[in-house]
Design a protein around this motif. Sequence first.
Motif, PDB file in Angstrom:
ATOM      1  N   ARG A   3       0.830  -1.199   0.000  1.00 36.74           N
ATOM      2  CA  ARG A   3       0.000   0.000   0.000  1.00 36.74           C
ATOM      3  C   ARG A   3       0.868   1.254   0.000  1.00 36.74           C
ATOM      4  N   PRO A   4       0.755   2.099  -1.031  1.00 32.68           N
ATOM      5  CA  PRO A   4       1.510   3.343  -1.059  1.00 32.68           C
ATOM      6  C   PRO A   4       0.807   4.487  -0.332  1.00 32.68           C
ATOM      7  N   ARG A   5      -0.435   4.289   0.070  1.00 27.75           N
ATOM      8  CA  ARG A   5      -1.217   5.344   0.712  1.00 27.75           C
ATOM      9  C   ARG A   5      -1.949   4.775   1.919  1.00 27.75           C
ATOM     10  N   ALA A   6      -2.291   5.671   2.841  1.00 29.60           N
ATOM     11  CA  ALA A   6      -3.093   5.269   4.005  1.00 29.60           C
ATOM     12  C   ALA A   6      -4.577   5.429   3.676  1.00 29.60           C
ATOM     13  N   LEU A   7      -4.995   4.857   2.549  1.00 30.84           N
ATOM     14  CA  LEU A   7      -6.383   4.932   2.071  1.00 30.84           C
ATOM     15  C   LEU A   7      -6.859   3.521   1.751  1.00 30.84           C
ATOM     16  N   PRO A   8      -8.175   3.285   1.698  1.00 32.85           N
ATOM     17  CA  PRO A   8      -8.676   1.942   1.372  1.00 32.85           C
ATOM     18  C   PRO A   8      -8.214   1.485  -0.009  1.00 32.85           C
ATOM     19  N   LEU A   9      -7.914   0.199  -0.119  1.00 32.98           N
ATOM     20  CA  LEU A   9      -7.512  -0.371  -1.405  1.00 32.98           C
ATOM     21  C   LEU A   9      -8.718  -0.526  -2.331  1.00 32.98           C
ATOM     22  N   LEU A  10      -9.873  -0.860  -1.760  1.00 33.91           N
ATOM     23  CA  LEU A  10     -11.092  -1.036  -2.548  1.00 33.91           C
ATOM     24  C   LEU A  10     -12.057   0.117  -2.272  1.00 33.91           C
ATOM     25  N   SER A  11     -12.709   0.590  -3.333  1.00 30.57           N
ATOM     26  CA  SER A  11     -13.693   1.667  -3.200  1.00 30.57           C
ATOM     27  C   SER A  11     -15.042   1.165  -3.707  1.00 30.57           C
ATOM     28  N   LYS A  12     -16.116   1.527  -2.988  1.00 28.59           N
ATOM     29  CA  LYS A  12     -17.455   1.040  -3.338  1.00 28.59           C
ATOM     30  C   LYS A  12     -18.133   1.997  -4.315  1.00 28.59           C
ATOM     31  N   PHE A  13     -18.705   1.422  -5.388  1.00 26.09           N
ATOM     32  CA  PHE A  13     -19.442   2.192  -6.389  1.00 26.09           C
ATOM     33  C   PHE A  13     -20.766   1.503  -6.673  1.00 26.09           C
ATOM     34  N   LYS A  14     -21.781   2.319  -7.023  1.00 29.42           N
ATOM     35  CA  LYS A  14     -23.084   1.773  -7.396  1.00 29.42           C
ATOM     36  C   LYS A  14     -23.261   1.879  -8.901  1.00 29.42           C
ATOM     37  N   LEU A  15     -23.592   0.753  -9.550  1.00 31.55           N
ATOM     38  CA  LEU A  15     -23.826   0.718 -10.983  1.00 31.55           C
ATOM     39  C   LEU A  15     -25.230   1.238 -11.298  1.00 31.55           C
ATOM     40  N   ALA A  16     -25.474   1.535 -12.574  1.00 32.93           N
ATOM     41  CA  ALA A  16     -26.767   2.082 -13.004  1.00 32.93           C
ATOM     42  C   ALA A  16     -27.906   1.111 -12.709  1.00 32.93           C
TER      43      ALA A  16
END
Length: 560
Positions: free
Chosen positions: A168-181
């Motif tokens: 991990r190069p950042r202190a952020l989540p590796l996966l991000s949640k998105f909602k599809l159409a």
Amino acid sequence: MSKIKERLAFIYENEDINRINSLIEKRIEEAKLKISKKRKQNWDELDVVLITYGDQFREEGIPTLETFKKMFDEHLSNKFELVHILPFYPYTSDDGFSVVDYKKVDPALGDWSHIESLSNSARIMFDYVCNHISSKSEWFQGYLNNDPKYNDYFTEMDPSIDLSSVTRPRALPLLSKFKLANGEEKHIWTTFSDDQIDLNFSNPQVLLDMIDVLLFYLEQGAEYVRLDAVGYMWKEVGTSCIHLEKTHEIVKLFRDLLDEAAKGTVMITETNVPHLDNISYFGNGHDEAHMVYQFPLPPLVLYSLHKGNGSALTNWAKNLEGSGEDTTFFNFLASHDGIGLNPIRGIIPEEEILSLVEELKEEGALVNYKKNSDGTESPYEINVTYLDALNKQSSSDDQRVKKFLLAHSILLTFQGVPAIYIQSMLGSRNDYAGVEKTGMNRSINRQKYPLVEIEKELNEEGTLRNKVFTELTNIIQVRKEEKLFNPNAKMEVLELNDKLFAIKRTSEDDHIIILHNLSNEQVLCGLNGKYLNILTGVVEEFNEFNSLEPYQFLWLKPVN
């Protein structure tokens, strides 16, 4: 079987390799017909790079690339053979590194005619942001809208899967949640942020589209190409997902494309990682990157000047390996990012790194942190201008200039191609107003300027900007006139005194010795004989009693 076809067969075991290969060959032939500009076939002492944003300077109602060319032609063209324009494409975050459209110029900066115009004044280095794309891009928006074309362009991942081994190069989540159409929720791989969506190179169509982008950049005049965050391109659950074998194979494929379509185009990999991982992108010396960033140099020079001791820098440089006849290092001290700390882990004890970080924080520097696999956090980069990093807030301008020029003497004489960030050239201090405006630590070293104001400051004798710009100009121009600073000229590290950093650059029949006093004390230089200081034009006889003043540096050629 062609090299490209062999690489495709290794990357995509179960795909129609003949089809993919024929599409690539067709695209290469199209590119050859459009590429008219001949590339320089090797590097030399003239090659000094300026790193800048395309909107670095502003005039009311004028595209910023046009204003930049005006500034460059008037003040910078005699110093720099190459210009690295940081991403100049439409973007949504990270000052350009979340690209919305790879093939467009940000309208605020201008259009492709402005890039072409600038390429008449200097060779241009493009950023190839190959690992990720903006969440607002047509590609990702198509995915969100269930367009089948983009169905497999990004990496979906079940959040219950153990990804703890992923670097991990950042202190952020590796996966991000998105909602599809259609209402479905998906977790998508985002190495750097939820606005920078990682591309799925396991889909051959993604590779074909990105090859099209790469060749398009050559058609638009790119002579250097920087592969941004390239180490993360291939994902395999259960691994670190960095520097994987197939990532290297894709880099080799990119190199094949450059050599085939426009030989002489230089490929540079950007991997802010420990040295051995970094130089792995040289491949066998002929099949991967022409250059890799010399990431340990900025923090090591900074550390050495803070300690007043060159032992760590000397030991590291003495044992430096990886560059060959057809490869070299891309050297720098400052960039649009912070001063990375990971590259000196293992070179400098961790407690010394943490002590340096605290010392810099007390003088106004900011710090970004990364998340470790055990859940703890470590400082990842120091956010500060290099001028302020080297000095205390209480330092006089003369002290600032002395240390700053000494650091840049190391940069300009070290084996490799040197690159100078625009803020360094301008003698810039920390931009806290920029940080407050954006909320980003990195904005501290990304200030933009009205052209008339910066020209006035640069031309006003006695100002800090004028002193830095004038003196740095002088040593750049001397550097460009000395063939011993050709990147292929050999470098030997001399061990003369703990407070000195000394190197010798040699050719078959000549040599030059460069001495740097990293301390605030007079130091005996340990030389004997008659030498010409090519920075001053003065010949001097040296013996065991000669010394260097605090932060003095000498470029000495023997006189018979």
